[in-house]
Design a protein around this motif. Structure first.
Motif, PDB file in Angstrom:
ATOM      1  N   THR A 209       3.577   8.813   6.799  1.00 40.94           N
ATOM      2  CA  THR A 209       3.078   7.772   5.896  1.00 40.94           C
ATOM      3  C   THR A 209       4.054   6.613   5.746  1.00 40.94           C
ATOM      4  O   THR A 209       3.747   5.639   5.040  1.00 40.94           O
ATOM      5  N   ALA A 210       5.203   6.681   6.393  1.00 40.85           N
ATOM      6  CA  ALA A 210       6.178   5.590   6.298  1.00 40.85           C
ATOM      7  C   ALA A 210       5.565   4.306   6.852  1.00 40.85           C
ATOM      8  O   ALA A 210       5.155   4.241   8.008  1.00 40.85           O
ATOM      9  N   GLY A 211       5.454   3.295   5.994  1.00 38.91           N
ATOM     10  CA  GLY A 211       4.907   2.014   6.420  1.00 38.91           C
ATOM     11  C   GLY A 211       3.403   1.988   6.611  1.00 38.91           C
ATOM     12  O   GLY A 211       2.874   1.002   7.151  1.00 38.91           O
ATOM     13  N   ILE A 212       2.697   3.001   6.160  1.00 39.96           N
ATOM     14  CA  ILE A 212       1.242   3.031   6.343  1.00 39.96           C
ATOM     15  C   ILE A 212       0.604   1.885   5.567  1.00 39.96           C
ATOM     16  O   ILE A 212       1.083   1.489   4.495  1.00 39.96           O
ATOM     17  N   GLU A 213      -0.486   1.352   6.096  1.00 36.24           N
ATOM     18  CA  GLU A 213      -1.065   0.117   5.571  1.00 36.24           C
ATOM     19  C   GLU A 213      -2.190   0.339   4.563  1.00 36.24           C
ATOM     20  O   GLU A 213      -2.815  -0.626   4.120  1.00 36.24           O
ATOM     21  N   VAL A 214      -2.478   1.593   4.211  1.00 34.60           N
ATOM     22  CA  VAL A 214      -3.546   1.885   3.255  1.00 34.60           C
ATOM     23  C   VAL A 214      -2.990   2.786   2.159  1.00 34.60           C
ATOM     24  O   VAL A 214      -1.996   3.480   2.365  1.00 34.60           O
ATOM     25  N   PRO A 215      -3.617   2.787   0.969  1.00 36.88           N
ATOM     26  CA  PRO A 215      -3.131   3.655  -0.100  1.00 36.88           C
ATOM     27  C   PRO A 215      -3.490   5.118   0.157  1.00 36.88           C
ATOM     28  O   PRO A 215      -4.650   5.451   0.407  1.00 36.88           O
ATOM     29  N   VAL A 216      -2.486   5.973   0.101  1.00 29.90           N
ATOM     30  CA  VAL A 216      -2.682   7.405   0.323  1.00 29.90           C
ATOM     31  C   VAL A 216      -1.924   8.187  -0.737  1.00 29.90           C
ATOM     32  O   VAL A 216      -0.956   7.684  -1.325  1.00 29.90           O
ATOM     33  N   THR A 217      -2.363   9.399  -0.967  1.00 33.73           N
ATOM     34  CA  THR A 217      -1.680  10.248  -1.931  1.00 33.73           C
ATOM     35  C   THR A 217      -1.767  11.695  -1.476  1.00 33.73           C
ATOM     36  O   THR A 217      -2.676  12.063  -0.728  1.00 33.73           O
TER      37      THR A 217
ATOM     38  N   MET B 111       0.842  -1.186   0.000  1.00 31.16           N
ATOM     39  CA  MET B 111       0.000   0.000   0.000  1.00 31.16           C
ATOM     40  C   MET B 111       0.887   1.250   0.000  1.00 31.16           C
ATOM     41  O   MET B 111       1.603   1.492  -0.936  1.00 31.16           O
ATOM     42  N   SER B 112       0.858   1.977   1.069  1.00 27.39           N
ATOM     43  CA  SER B 112       1.673   3.175   1.247  1.00 27.39           C
ATOM     44  C   SER B 112       1.271   4.273   0.260  1.00 27.39           C
ATOM     45  O   SER B 112       0.130   4.327  -0.197  1.00 27.39           O
ATOM     46  N   VAL B 113       2.211   5.150  -0.039  1.00 28.50           N
ATOM     47  CA  VAL B 113       1.934   6.287  -0.923  1.00 28.50           C
ATOM     48  C   VAL B 113       1.874   5.796  -2.364  1.00 28.50           C
ATOM     49  O   VAL B 113       2.811   5.155  -2.853  1.00 28.50           O
ATOM     50  N   VAL B 114       0.788   6.105  -3.049  1.00 23.35           N
ATOM     51  CA  VAL B 114       0.577   5.647  -4.422  1.00 23.35           C
ATOM     52  C   VAL B 114       0.133   6.822  -5.282  1.00 23.35           C
ATOM     53  O   VAL B 114      -0.286   7.860  -4.771  1.00 23.35           O
ATOM     54  N   PRO B 115       0.215   6.694  -6.610  1.00 23.74           N
ATOM     55  CA  PRO B 115      -0.276   7.765  -7.484  1.00 23.74           C
ATOM     56  C   PRO B 115      -1.779   8.001  -7.310  1.00 23.74           C
ATOM     57  O   PRO B 115      -2.527   7.076  -6.946  1.00 23.74           O
ATOM     58  N   LEU B 116      -2.202   9.211  -7.588  1.00 22.30           N
ATOM     59  CA  LEU B 116      -3.619   9.564  -7.474  1.00 22.30           C
ATOM     60  C   LEU B 116      -4.494   8.638  -8.300  1.00 22.30           C
ATOM     61  O   LEU B 116      -5.554   8.189  -7.844  1.00 22.30           O
ATOM     62  N   THR B 117      -4.059   8.327  -9.517  1.00 24.43           N
ATOM     63  CA  THR B 117      -4.897   7.506 -10.399  1.00 24.43           C
ATOM     64  C   THR B 117      -5.058   6.084  -9.881  1.00 24.43           C
ATOM     65  O   THR B 117      -6.053   5.426 -10.187  1.00 24.43           O
ATOM     66  N   ASP B 118      -4.084   5.581  -9.118  1.00 26.99           N
ATOM     67  CA  ASP B 118      -4.233   4.245  -8.525  1.00 26.99           C
ATOM     68  C   ASP B 118      -5.417   4.220  -7.564  1.00 26.99           C
ATOM     69  O   ASP B 118      -6.145   3.224  -7.476  1.00 26.99           O
ATOM     70  N   ILE B 119      -5.582   5.294  -6.835  1.00 28.66           N
ATOM     71  CA  ILE B 119      -6.686   5.384  -5.875  1.00 28.66           C
ATOM     72  C   ILE B 119      -8.011   5.609  -6.588  1.00 28.66           C
ATOM     73  O   ILE B 119      -9.029   4.989  -6.258  1.00 28.66           O
ATOM     74  N   LEU B 120      -8.018   6.498  -7.585  1.00 30.04           N
ATOM     75  CA  LEU B 120      -9.284   6.887  -8.206  1.00 30.04           C
ATOM     76  C   LEU B 120      -9.782   5.919  -9.267  1.00 30.04           C
ATOM     77  O   LEU B 120     -10.991   5.872  -9.528  1.00 30.04           O
ATOM     78  N   SER B 121      -8.897   5.143  -9.871  1.00 27.13           N
ATOM     79  CA  SER B 121      -9.369   4.235 -10.931  1.00 27.13           C
ATOM     80  C   SER B 121     -10.331   3.197 -10.370  1.00 27.13           C
ATOM     81  O   SER B 121     -11.392   2.926 -10.955  1.00 27.13           O
ATOM     82  N   ASP B 122      -9.989   2.614  -9.232  1.00 21.88           N
ATOM     83  CA  ASP B 122     -10.880   1.636  -8.606  1.00 21.88           C
ATOM     84  C   ASP B 122     -12.166   2.301  -8.116  1.00 21.88           C
ATOM     85  O   ASP B 122     -13.260   1.752  -8.265  1.00 21.88           O
ATOM     86  N   ALA B 123     -12.016   3.490  -7.506  1.00 27.44           N
ATOM     87  CA  ALA B 123     -13.191   4.196  -6.993  1.00 27.44           C
ATOM     88  C   ALA B 123     -14.158   4.538  -8.125  1.00 27.44           C
ATOM     89  O   ALA B 123     -15.381   4.396  -7.980  1.00 27.44           O
ATOM     90  N   PHE B 124     -13.620   4.969  -9.246  1.00 29.56           N
ATOM     91  CA  PHE B 124     -14.457   5.327 -10.396  1.00 29.56           C
ATOM     92  C   PHE B 124     -15.136   4.082 -10.981  1.00 29.56           C
ATOM     93  O   PHE B 124     -16.334   4.101 -11.284  1.00 29.56           O
ATOM     94  N   LYS B 125     -14.382   3.017 -11.091  1.00 29.03           N
ATOM     95  CA  LYS B 125     -14.925   1.774 -11.651  1.00 29.03           C
ATOM     96  C   LYS B 125     -15.997   1.177 -10.758  1.00 29.03           C
ATOM     97  O   LYS B 125     -17.049   0.732 -11.231  1.00 29.03           O
ATOM     98  N   GLU B 126     -15.750   1.170  -9.449  1.00 29.85           N
ATOM     99  CA  GLU B 126     -16.658   0.529  -8.500  1.00 29.85           C
ATOM    100  C   GLU B 126     -17.723   1.479  -7.952  1.00 29.85           C
ATOM    101  O   GLU B 126     -18.595   1.073  -7.185  1.00 29.85           O
ATOM    102  N   ARG B 127     -17.596   2.753  -8.325  1.00 26.57           N
ATOM    103  CA  ARG B 127     -18.560   3.785  -7.915  1.00 26.57           C
ATOM    104  C   ARG B 127     -18.639   3.959  -6.391  1.00 26.57           C
ATOM    105  O   ARG B 127     -19.691   3.880  -5.781  1.00 26.57           O
ATOM    106  N   TYR B 128     -17.473   4.216  -5.811  1.00 31.35           N
ATOM    107  CA  TYR B 128     -17.445   4.724  -4.439  1.00 31.35           C
ATOM    108  C   TYR B 128     -16.606   5.999  -4.435  1.00 31.35           C
ATOM    109  O   TYR B 128     -15.898   6.289  -5.408  1.00 31.35           O
ATOM    110  N   GLY B 129     -16.716   6.759  -3.384  1.00 30.89           N
ATOM    111  CA  GLY B 129     -16.006   8.026  -3.315  1.00 30.89           C
ATOM    112  C   GLY B 129     -14.864   7.958  -2.318  1.00 30.89           C
ATOM    113  O   GLY B 129     -14.968   7.329  -1.270  1.00 30.89           O
TER     114      GLY B 129
END
Length: 286
Positions: free
Chosen positions: A70-78, A1-19
């Motif tokens: 965010t070092a070692g954080i267990e969820v995707p953040v940007t 997980m950890s720090v990821v690009p914005l599109t990594d977070i939003l692509s799934d949200a857009f596809k699955e329709r959550y915010g």
């Protein structure tokens, strides 16, 4: 997980329709608290910084806080730079390591907005970062940026030309939403979100989220608003929580700053966590 690009977070949200909540932090306490809420709720999170916050804390210190927390954080953040009309600040943040920026050229004529946004997208890509764009000002002033005068809504063809030309990753249309606290119930153009997404599928950013009803959030998220901006709600939670604690401290004549920080932190965690549940991002980090 950890720090990821914005599109990594939003692509799934857009596809699955959550915010995914995109929350404007104001200091180290609020940054730590919203990150803690994301871990607690197993939710992706977009942390946003305004130009005002970047200037008040400094980009070096702010980014050092971000990397440390965010070092070692267990969820995707940007990390995202919100509403920035100043190219030099965009460059500064991209160089420091921000993952994405909102280039707010909405006060410029559309053609000039387009021309400069193309340049910003190219600059961001050189850093592996992403760009949110807009062609209409969102009504209301937020951290000294914006206007209380409602902007004219552009035709759908103009919006689609902007998207096709600039290749922005996220789009923030004006749909009757506003920054700050709504003085009356907003009349939202839900169909405009659907029309844009149908013609040019990409994640939509919902600005002016503080104060919308649960039903409005659910409707807009279902139409493609994968990024849901929250600023006023955090500021109000932070300051009202501080005020309540300080009033109690004054009555008791007991002054203990760490107790204040713990109390405010818990209230911010609660606010952020409730939004993650409401928007459907809770449990999506896995």
């Amino acid at each position: 997980m950890s720090v990821v690009p914005l599109t990594d977070i939003l692509s799934d949200a857009f596809k699955e329709r959550y915010g995914v909540p995109a929350i404007n932090i104001v200091n180290d306490l609020t940054l730590e608290a919203v990150l803690a809420a994301a871990v607690e709720k197993s939710s992706p999170l977009i942390v946003q910084t305004s130009v005002k916050t970047v200037r008040s804390i400094g980009s070096d210190v702010l980014y050092a806080m971000w990397t440390s927390m965010t070092a070692g954080i267990e969820v995707p953040v940007t990390l995202h730079l919100d509403h920035c009309p100043e190219r030099e600040v965009i460059t500064e943040c991209l160089r420091r390591g921000w993952n994405s920026v909102l280039f707010d050229a909405s006060r410029l004529p559309v053609k000039e907005n387009m021309r400069q946004t193309v340049e910003v997208v190219a600059e961001a890509r050189s850093y592996g970062a992403h760009v949110e764009g807009e062609i209409e000002s969102i009504t209301g002033v937020e951290d000294d940026i914006g206007s209380d005068k409602a902007a004219a809504q552009q035709d759908l063809d103009v919006a689609l030309e902007f998207l096709a030309t600039t290749h922005v990753d996220v789009f923030a249309p004006a749909i009757g939403n506003a920054h700050g606290t709504y003085k009356r119930a907003p009349v939202l153009d839900f169909q405009r979100v659907s029309d844009i997404v149908a013609a040019h599928p990409l994640p939509i950013a919902l600005h002016g989220g503080s104060g919308l009803s649960d039903e409005q959030f659910h409707d807009l998220i279902a139409r493609g608003c994968a990024k849901v901006n929250i600023s006023t709600a955090l500021k109000e939670t932070f300051m009202k929580s501080s005020l309540a604690f300080l009033e109690s401290a004054a009555e008791k004549q007991k002054w203990d700053p760490p107790s204040l920080f713990r109390s405010v932190r818990q209230d911010v965690i609660g606010m952020a966590g409730s939004l993650m549940t409401l928007f459907g991002s809770a449990g999506r980090a896995g």
